[in-house]
Design a protein around this motif. Structure first.
Motif, PDB file in Angstrom:
ATOM      1  N   ASN A  85       0.806  -1.220   0.000  1.00  0.00           N
ATOM      2  CA  ASN A  85       0.000   0.000   0.000  1.00  0.00           C
ATOM      3  C   ASN A  85       0.838   1.269   0.000  1.00  0.00           C
ATOM      4  OD1 ASN A  85      -2.504   1.344  -0.039  1.00  0.00           O
ATOM      5  ND2 ASN A  85      -2.423   1.682   2.168  1.00  0.00           N
ATOM      6  N   TYR A  86       2.064   1.200  -0.487  1.00  0.00           N
ATOM      7  CA  TYR A  86       2.887   2.409  -0.607  1.00  0.00           C
ATOM      8  C   TYR A  86       3.458   2.510  -2.010  1.00  0.00           C
ATOM      9  CZ  TYR A  86       2.528   4.272   4.054  1.00  0.00           C
ATOM     10  OH  TYR A  86       2.043   4.862   5.184  1.00  0.00           O
ATOM     11  N   GLU A 193      -5.629  14.108  18.683  1.00  0.00           N
ATOM     12  CA  GLU A 193      -4.245  14.554  18.874  1.00  0.00           C
ATOM     13  C   GLU A 193      -3.412  14.490  17.597  1.00  0.00           C
ATOM     14  OE1 GLU A 193      -1.926  13.346  22.117  1.00  0.00           O
ATOM     15  OE2 GLU A 193      -3.487  13.601  23.618  1.00  0.00           O
ATOM     16  N   ILE A 194      -3.947  13.851  16.575  1.00  0.00           N
ATOM     17  CA  ILE A 194      -3.208  13.704  15.319  1.00  0.00           C
ATOM     18  C   ILE A 194      -3.870  14.575  14.254  1.00  0.00           C
ATOM     19  CG2 ILE A 194      -2.400  12.083  13.566  1.00  0.00           C
ATOM     20  CD1 ILE A 194      -1.122  11.735  16.339  1.00  0.00           C
ATOM     21  N   LYS A 195      -3.209  15.675  13.904  1.00  0.00           N
ATOM     22  CA  LYS A 195      -3.797  16.652  12.989  1.00  0.00           C
ATOM     23  C   LYS A 195      -4.063  16.060  11.618  1.00  0.00           C
ATOM     24  CE  LYS A 195      -3.002  21.268  11.035  1.00  0.00           C
ATOM     25  NZ  LYS A 195      -2.067  22.442  10.983  1.00  0.00           N
ATOM     26  N   ASP A 196      -3.079  15.348  11.074  1.00  0.00           N
ATOM     27  CA  ASP A 196      -3.224  14.772   9.739  1.00  0.00           C
ATOM     28  C   ASP A 196      -2.486  13.436   9.684  1.00  0.00           C
ATOM     29  OD1 ASP A 196      -3.435  14.104   7.086  1.00  0.00           O
ATOM     30  OD2 ASP A 196      -2.603  15.975   6.305  1.00  0.00           O
ATOM     31  N   PRO A 197      -3.211  12.313   9.825  1.00  0.00           N
ATOM     32  CA  PRO A 197      -2.542  11.012   9.803  1.00  0.00           C
ATOM     33  C   PRO A 197      -1.933  10.671   8.451  1.00  0.00           C
ATOM     34  CG  PRO A 197      -4.915  10.740   9.719  1.00  0.00           C
ATOM     35  CD  PRO A 197      -4.669  12.195   9.978  1.00  0.00           C
ATOM     36  N   GLN A 198      -2.256  11.470   7.434  1.00  0.00           N
ATOM     37  CA  GLN A 198      -1.714  11.232   6.110  1.00  0.00           C
ATOM     38  C   GLN A 198      -0.412  11.990   5.879  1.00  0.00           C
ATOM     39  OE1 GLN A 198      -4.319   9.020   4.186  1.00  0.00           O
ATOM     40  NE2 GLN A 198      -2.167   8.420   4.098  1.00  0.00           N
ATOM     41  N   LYS A 199       0.123  12.605   6.949  1.00  0.00           N
ATOM     42  CA  LYS A 199       1.407  13.305   6.872  1.00  0.00           C
ATOM     43  C   LYS A 199       2.207  13.051   8.145  1.00  0.00           C
ATOM     44  CE  LYS A 199       0.090  17.008   3.671  1.00  0.00           C
ATOM     45  NZ  LYS A 199      -0.002  18.476   3.444  1.00  0.00           N
ATOM     46  N   ILE A 210      18.975   3.386  11.843  1.00  0.00           N
ATOM     47  CA  ILE A 210      17.699   3.593  11.182  1.00  0.00           C
ATOM     48  C   ILE A 210      17.638   2.788   9.881  1.00  0.00           C
ATOM     49  CG2 ILE A 210      18.367   5.665   9.875  1.00  0.00           C
ATOM     50  CD1 ILE A 210      15.482   6.723  10.766  1.00  0.00           C
ATOM     51  N   LYS A 211      16.537   2.078   9.698  1.00  0.00           N
ATOM     52  CA  LYS A 211      16.347   1.242   8.521  1.00  0.00           C
ATOM     53  C   LYS A 211      15.178   1.741   7.673  1.00  0.00           C
ATOM     54  CE  LYS A 211      19.588  -1.840   9.335  1.00  0.00           C
ATOM     55  NZ  LYS A 211      20.693  -2.103   8.397  1.00  0.00           N
ATOM     56  N   GLN A 212      14.051   1.971   8.295  1.00  0.00           N
ATOM     57  CA  GLN A 212      12.900   2.511   7.574  1.00  0.00           C
ATOM     58  C   GLN A 212      12.689   3.962   7.971  1.00  0.00           C
ATOM     59  OE1 GLN A 212      10.041  -1.104   8.311  1.00  0.00           O
ATOM     60  NE2 GLN A 212       9.377  -0.103   6.421  1.00  0.00           N
ATOM     61  N   ASP A 213      12.457   4.799   6.990  1.00  0.00           N
ATOM     62  CA  ASP A 213      12.241   6.229   7.236  1.00  0.00           C
ATOM     63  C   ASP A 213      11.418   6.760   6.068  1.00  0.00           C
ATOM     64  OD1 ASP A 213      12.277   8.865   8.003  1.00  0.00           O
ATOM     65  OD2 ASP A 213      14.460   9.072   8.004  1.00  0.00           O
ATOM     66  N   TYR A 214      10.138   6.884   6.267  1.00  0.00           N
ATOM     67  CA  TYR A 214       9.247   7.305   5.185  1.00  0.00           C
ATOM     68  C   TYR A 214       8.082   8.091   5.763  1.00  0.00           C
ATOM     69  CZ  TYR A 214       6.125   3.406   6.518  1.00  0.00           C
ATOM     70  OH  TYR A 214       5.295   2.559   7.198  1.00  0.00           O
ATOM     71  N   ASN A 215       7.209   8.587   4.905  1.00  0.00           N
ATOM     72  CA  ASN A 215       6.071   9.384   5.349  1.00  0.00           C
ATOM     73  C   ASN A 215       4.769   8.753   4.867  1.00  0.00           C
ATOM     74  OD1 ASN A 215       4.113  11.808   5.441  1.00  0.00           O
ATOM     75  ND2 ASN A 215       5.950  12.618   6.415  1.00  0.00           N
ATOM     76  N   THR A 216       3.734   8.880   5.674  1.00  0.00           N
ATOM     77  CA  THR A 216       2.451   8.290   5.291  1.00  0.00           C
ATOM     78  C   THR A 216       1.809   9.002   4.100  1.00  0.00           C
ATOM     79  OG1 THR A 216       1.277   9.644   6.941  1.00  0.00           O
ATOM     80  CG2 THR A 216       1.985   7.432   7.624  1.00  0.00           C
ATOM     81  N   ASP A 217       2.363  10.117   3.666  1.00  0.00           N
ATOM     82  CA  ASP A 217       1.821  10.771   2.466  1.00  0.00           C
ATOM     83  C   ASP A 217       2.146   9.980   1.202  1.00  0.00           C
ATOM     84  OD1 ASP A 217       4.519  11.358   2.058  1.00  0.00           O
ATOM     85  OD2 ASP A 217       4.277  13.537   2.210  1.00  0.00           O
ATOM     86  N   ASP A 218       3.007   8.947   1.326  1.00  0.00           N
ATOM     87  CA  ASP A 218       3.360   8.090   0.194  1.00  0.00           C
ATOM     88  C   ASP A 218       2.395   6.904   0.059  1.00  0.00           C
ATOM     89  OD1 ASP A 218       5.242   7.426  -1.957  1.00  0.00           O
ATOM     90  OD2 ASP A 218       5.899   5.758  -0.695  1.00  0.00           O
ATOM     91  N   THR A 246       3.268  -0.512   4.542  1.00  0.00           N
ATOM     92  CA  THR A 246       4.623   0.000   4.760  1.00  0.00           C
ATOM     93  C   THR A 246       5.299   0.325   3.442  1.00  0.00           C
ATOM     94  OG1 THR A 246       6.609  -0.401   6.114  1.00  0.00           O
ATOM     95  CG2 THR A 246       5.938  -2.172   4.626  1.00  0.00           C
ATOM     96  N   ASN A 247       6.364   1.119   3.535  1.00  0.00           N
ATOM     97  CA  ASN A 247       7.291   1.324   2.436  1.00  0.00           C
ATOM     98  C   ASN A 247       8.373   0.253   2.569  1.00  0.00           C
ATOM     99  OD1 ASN A 247       9.674   2.239   1.018  1.00  0.00           O
ATOM    100  ND2 ASN A 247       8.751   4.254   0.869  1.00  0.00           N
ATOM    101  N   HIS A 248       8.494  -0.627   1.587  1.00  0.00           N
ATOM    102  CA  HIS A 248       9.340  -1.809   1.701  1.00  0.00           C
ATOM    103  C   HIS A 248      10.830  -1.536   1.526  1.00  0.00           C
ATOM    104  CE1 HIS A 248       5.350  -3.488   0.888  1.00  0.00           C
ATOM    105  NE2 HIS A 248       5.768  -4.592   1.445  1.00  0.00           N
TER     106      HIS A 248
END
Length: 316
Positions: A85-86, A193-199, A210-218, A246-248
């Motif tokens: 889904n990314y 408490e979460i203004k925009d879960p898509q960001k 650090i291994k995974q580092d991405y944003n939910t806007d993807d 997730t972003n794989h």
């Protein structure tokens, strides 16, 4: 509000660096165990919230560093996980067709707990860093325009995956639904408490690296579409978990002795360890590392039991 279970399954709310016990406030919620207590609290939130807030405002807490944190949702009815889904940082030409799978509620563990690698042949043991939705009310055939109304809150979620365990026969269930394969927590953060879960930034560390580092806007299929699609297949119940994928590119092997930390922005940091009684090892490279080297699939197993049992996978 940040809601959690602690010690001997006391219900608490995080207040700064302290946990305020609110178990007494919700004692009249019908329940037989911690699993259906929190579901009852979520169902009755509109009537319970005011008294809980008063208790938190006036109560003294225990330092969160001195309590045992438990899974905030120990037994939801459903754990649904979105698949592929990314957009992989925008590198995919188009979204994959929307898809999901069930994960057994029995997989759930919490902050400070251990993910256990099973004694089976697998190509690699991975954990996917994900934002998970916690449903607040029953959702059936919910349109995207009303989907966000059904979210109670959010939590960190790791989707444990024993890749290529399907070679044992049966189905994808072999890969995803084993004991300890769904760490969540450390708490539920209410939706307000979460203004925009898509960001939201999503980060996962293995032993401090650090291994995974991405944003939910993807996200390929956004949160309202995920709720619409799942609720068109089966009812989502209060307290259910919907993990958004997730972003794989940053996935890498989890190995015995590893310390895993996941932090979705605003949701605190979830920490678990990994146990493997069979001393299996893999290179520490990520899927992106291999892709940049022109290599396909996941990094092969190097040592330990089953080292020659299978090849790397490209599965989602």
């Amino acid at each position: 509000m940040k809601i959690l279970y602690f010690n001997d399954w006391r219900l608490g709310v995080l207040k700064g660096n302290d946990v305020v016990d609110v178990t007494g406030v919700v004692q009249n919620v019908p329940h037989t165990n911690p699993g259906n207590l929190i579901i009852g609290v979520i169902e009755g939130w509109a009537n319970l919230r005011g008294n809980i807030e008063k208790a938190v405002a006036s109560g003294k807490g225990l330092p969160v560093s001195q309590v045992k944190i438990r899974p905030p949702l120990p037994k939801p009815v459903n754990v649904d996980c979105m698949a592929v889904n990314y957009m992989e940082n925008g590198t995919l030409p188009k979204p994959a067709e929307i898809n999901a799978f069930h994960k057994s509620p029995g997989c759930i563990v919490g902050h400070g707990d251990t993910m256990i690698m099973p004694d089976i042949p697998l190509s690699i043991f991975e954990g996917e860093a994900e934002l998970a939705l916690v449903m607040g009310k029953r959702a059936r055939n919910v349109p995207q325009s009303r989907a966000m109304e059904h979210i109670f809150g959010y939590t960190n979620f790791i989707d444990g995956s024993a890749r290529d365990a399907t070679k044992l026969g049966n189905s994808f269930y072999q890969v995803k639904s084993r004991d300890t394969f769904a760490p969540i927590g450390p708490y539920i953060v209410t939706a307000d408490e979460i203004k925009d879960p898509q960001k939201l930034r999503v980060q996962l560390w293995v032993n401090g690296v650090i291994k995974q580092d991405y944003n939910t806007d993807d996200m390929a299929h956004k949160i309202p579409r995920c709720i619409e699609w799942i609720s068109g297949i089966h009812d989502l119940e209060p307290g259910d978990i919907l993990a958004t994928g997730t972003n794989h590119r940053g996935l890498s092997a989890f190995q015995g002795g590893d310390k895993i930390e996941l932090e979705v922005e605003g949701l605190g940091r979830l920490m678990v360890t990994v146990k493997d009684e069979h001393n299996r090892t893999w290179a520490r490279e990520t899927r992106l590392d291999r892709q940049q080297k022109g290599l396909k699939g996941t990094t092969p197993q190097l040592t330990g039991k089953y080292a020659n049992a299978g090849a790397g996978t490209t599965g989602g």
